[in-house]
Design a protein around this motif. Structure first.
Motif, PDB file in Angstrom:
ATOM      1  N   ARG A   1       0.840  -1.196   0.000  1.00  9.52           N
ATOM      2  CA  ARG A   1       0.000   0.000   0.000  1.00  9.52           C
ATOM      3  C   ARG A   1       0.877   1.249   0.000  1.00  9.52           C
ATOM      4  O   ARG A   1       0.551   2.265  -0.549  1.00  9.52           O
TER       5      ARG A   1
ATOM      6  N   ASP B   1      -9.474  11.865  -6.891  1.00 12.86           N
ATOM      7  CA  ASP B   1      -8.389  11.065  -7.430  1.00 12.86           C
ATOM      8  C   ASP B   1      -7.582  11.908  -8.420  1.00 12.86           C
ATOM      9  O   ASP B   1      -7.959  13.023  -8.757  1.00 12.86           O
TER      10      ASP B   1
ATOM     11  N   SER C   1      -4.551  -0.781  -7.194  1.00 18.21           N
ATOM     12  CA  SER C   1      -4.123  -0.435  -5.839  1.00 18.21           C
ATOM     13  C   SER C   1      -3.416  -1.637  -5.230  1.00 18.21           C
ATOM     14  O   SER C   1      -3.689  -2.778  -5.602  1.00 18.21           O
TER      15      SER C   1
ATOM     16  N   GLU D   1      -6.873   9.262   2.122  1.00 13.37           N
ATOM     17  CA  GLU D   1      -7.240   8.304   1.074  1.00 13.37           C
ATOM     18  C   GLU D   1      -8.689   7.860   1.270  1.00 13.37           C
ATOM     19  O   GLU D   1      -9.463   7.773   0.308  1.00 13.37           O
TER      20      GLU D   1
ATOM     21  N   LEU E   1     -11.875   8.256  -1.265  1.00 10.82           N
ATOM     22  CA  LEU E   1     -12.667   7.127  -1.766  1.00 10.82           C
ATOM     23  C   LEU E   1     -14.135   7.300  -1.433  1.00 10.82           C
ATOM     24  O   LEU E   1     -15.014   6.995  -2.247  1.00 10.82           O
TER      25      LEU E   1
ATOM     26  N   SER F   1     -13.188   0.299  -8.674  1.00 12.34           N
ATOM     27  CA  SER F   1     -12.470  -0.448  -7.628  1.00 12.34           C
ATOM     28  C   SER F   1     -12.958  -0.108  -6.220  1.00 12.34           C
ATOM     29  O   SER F   1     -12.265   0.577  -5.483  1.00 12.34           O
TER      30      SER F   1
ATOM     31  N   ARG G   1     -11.006  -0.787  -2.544  1.00  9.37           N
ATOM     32  CA  ARG G   1      -9.978   0.067  -1.939  1.00  9.37           C
ATOM     33  C   ARG G   1     -10.414   0.576  -0.566  1.00  9.37           C
ATOM     34  O   ARG G   1      -9.591   0.726   0.336  1.00  9.37           O
TER      35      ARG G   1
ATOM     36  N   LYS H   1      -9.741  -2.019   2.020  1.00 11.65           N
ATOM     37  CA  LYS H   1      -8.294  -2.145   2.267  1.00 11.65           C
ATOM     38  C   LYS H   1      -7.835  -1.049   3.214  1.00 11.65           C
ATOM     39  O   LYS H   1      -7.098  -1.305   4.172  1.00 11.65           O
TER      40      LYS H   1
END
Lengths: 243, 147
Positions: free
Chosen positions: A8, A67, A79, A106, A110, A126, A129, A132
């Motif tokens: 990451r 982004d 990612s 981050e 998102l 995605s 993410r 994660k």
């Protein structure tokens, strides 16, 4: 170090590099680790003359809620893997503190994209993410708590950060009561005095019954296990080795 | 949170767990206003400090409101399902900065490789759609009318 590339770390730091330094070549994680401190100094409210290090800083802070412009409209965005607790334990406290904010930004980005996608009735690129990042943050928190716990144990010998006590509540159950902070002592606190930490007389039979139930189930379990062992011993008798 | 009494040092929160989501405004907002969805526990001062320290965005004013979401919807078991409430913050930027919510999902033309499966699928779908369309020579009149 090739394995670390998929971390990451490289994904988050590389993206922030692309914002800061407009270089299209792929940046190595070692380079990332060294120069991240320079990047962070730009993030804090440093005087203008220190910005001469970077070619193009983030113009508007609000751009970090979105982004990189190249990724707008893509169906998927690459990612790396989330941070594991093992990797995080090798990092220093300052690094973890900075990483927390990187992960927080981050996550904000998102969530913004997710909300906008819902608004436009489109699929978010995605969506895994978010999970994660959440897992990385949880693990980071675990590691920091571990360090704080060990420090407190070494310095004061207290196991729990928040003081508490074992008390019997109105229902006859013994629970760990966590203390709260009050500006006044307990004997002046009328709401606290209405809370009863003893078992009334009419609740005693129910406590007895629940204790009986617990003991019975324990005895039944022991008997069942013993019976099973005896049955097995009948089927497979123990024989000593014959020379 | 620990109790605050007069004379205590400033309460600081390291590693805040709060996330802020930038949203597109439903109603037309002034050019310097940015709209966020924030957790219920956060106050205007928290929003200001958050944006100024973490994102270094100069904030002039913050106004918040709580949006109540419906408890009227029912699921397949006829149980009432609550949509979670959320707090909305309207942040006005200082130093006469403006912000326009960008278009994050621009329409991209999908260019398929020559001879790939996706291209053949796309062509097939287009042919199907052409076949389903009515006869253009009829001038919009439906098939129900004979002749």
């Amino acid at each position: 170090m090739a394995a670390a590339v998929t971390c990451r770390l490289s994904a988050a730091f590389c993206r922030q590099f692309q914002r800061v330094v407009t270089v299209s070549s792929y940046t190595q994680p070692q380079y990332a680790a060294q120069t991240i401190y320079k990047f962070q100094s730009c993030q804090q409210r440093a005087p203008v003359y220190s910005r001469a290090l970077h070619t193009s800083c983030v113009r508007n802070g609000l751009d970090e809620f979105f982004d990189l412009p190249e990724n707008w409209g893509e169906p998927t965005v690459k990612s790396g893997a989330p941070w594991t607790a093992k990797q995080l334990r090798t990092k220093s406290n300052e690094d973890l503190h900075k990483l927390w904010y990187v992960l927080l930004k981050e996550k904000n980005m998102l969530l913004t994209i997710e909300q906008e996608a819902k608004r436009q009735c489109l699929q978010m690129p995605s969506p895994e993410r978010i999970k994660k990042v959440e897992r990385s943050m949880k693990r980071l928190d675990t590691v920091v708590q571990e360090r704080a716990d060990s420090l407190r144990l070494l310095q004061t010998g207290q196991e729990k950060a928040r003081p508490g006590a074992w008390r019997k509540n109105v229902f006859g159950k013994t629970i760990w009561y966590k203390f709260r902070e009050h500006p006044i002592p307990w004997h002046l606190n009328t709401r606290y005095k209405r809370k009863r930490f003893y078992e009334p007389l009419h609740v005693a039979p129910y406590t007895r019954l629940s204790l009986e139930k617990h003991l019975k189930s324990k005895v039944r379990k022991e008997r069942r296990e013993k019976r099973q062992q005896e049955e097995l011993a009948e089927i497979f008798p123990k024989k000593t080795a014959v020379a | 949170y620990p109790l605050y009494q007069l004379g205590n040092p400033q309460m600081r929160l390291f590693r805040p767990p709060f996330t802020m989501t930038l949203v597109r405004p439903g109603k037309e907002q002034p050019p310097d206003t940015v709209q966020f969805r924030i957790p219920m526990e956060i106050t205007k001062f928290d929003v200001r400090n958050y944006l100024e320290t973490i994102y270094s965005v100069p904030v002039a004013a913050v106004r918040t409101r709580i949006q109540y979401c419906t408890n009227k919807k029912r699921n397949h078991l006829n149980q009432r399902v609550k949509r979670p409430d959320y707090k909305v913050a309207y942040v006005q930027l200082a130093q006469q900065q403006t912000f326009q919510f960008p278009d994050i999902f621009p329409e991209t033309e999908n260019k398929y490789e020559e001879g790939s499966a996706e291209e053949m699928q796309e062509k097939f779908m287009e042919d199907e759609r052409q076949r389903q369309k009515p006869d253009p020579r009829r001038g919009g009149v439906t098939e129900w009318f004979g002749l």
